[in-house]
Design a protein around this motif. Structure first.
Motif: not given
Length: 81
Positions: A47, A52, A55-56
């Motif tokens: 990332v 992130e 959300t990832d």
């Protein structure tokens, strides 16, 4: 841990001296501050920002694996055989 807590946990981890020792061991380079630790963590999780991780799903999974390795390294959990 909920998804939105992952970035916060990553921030806490980057300030942990045990994580600094893990990073130094893994990279062969000194790690004495949170910025160096954060760069390592972002690279390991793929990332550009710790946010992130919230959300990832793949990045969050990478973070979870990394945390397990760190916990074993610092003695919080037994090392796998």
């Amino acid at each position: 841990m909920t998804a939105r807590d992952t970035a916060q946990m990553a921030g806490i981890l980057c300030n942990d001296p045990g994580f600094h020792a893990f990073v130094a061991e893994r990279t062969g380079q000194p790690c004495q501050d949170a910025d160096t630790a954060a760069r390592f963590l972002r690279a390991e999780c793929g990332v550009r920002s710790r946010r992130e991780l919230n959300t990832d799903p793949a990045a969050r999974e990478a973070f979870d694996r990394l945390r397990t390795e760190v916990d074993a390294f610092t003695g919080k959990i037994p090392k796998p055989r």
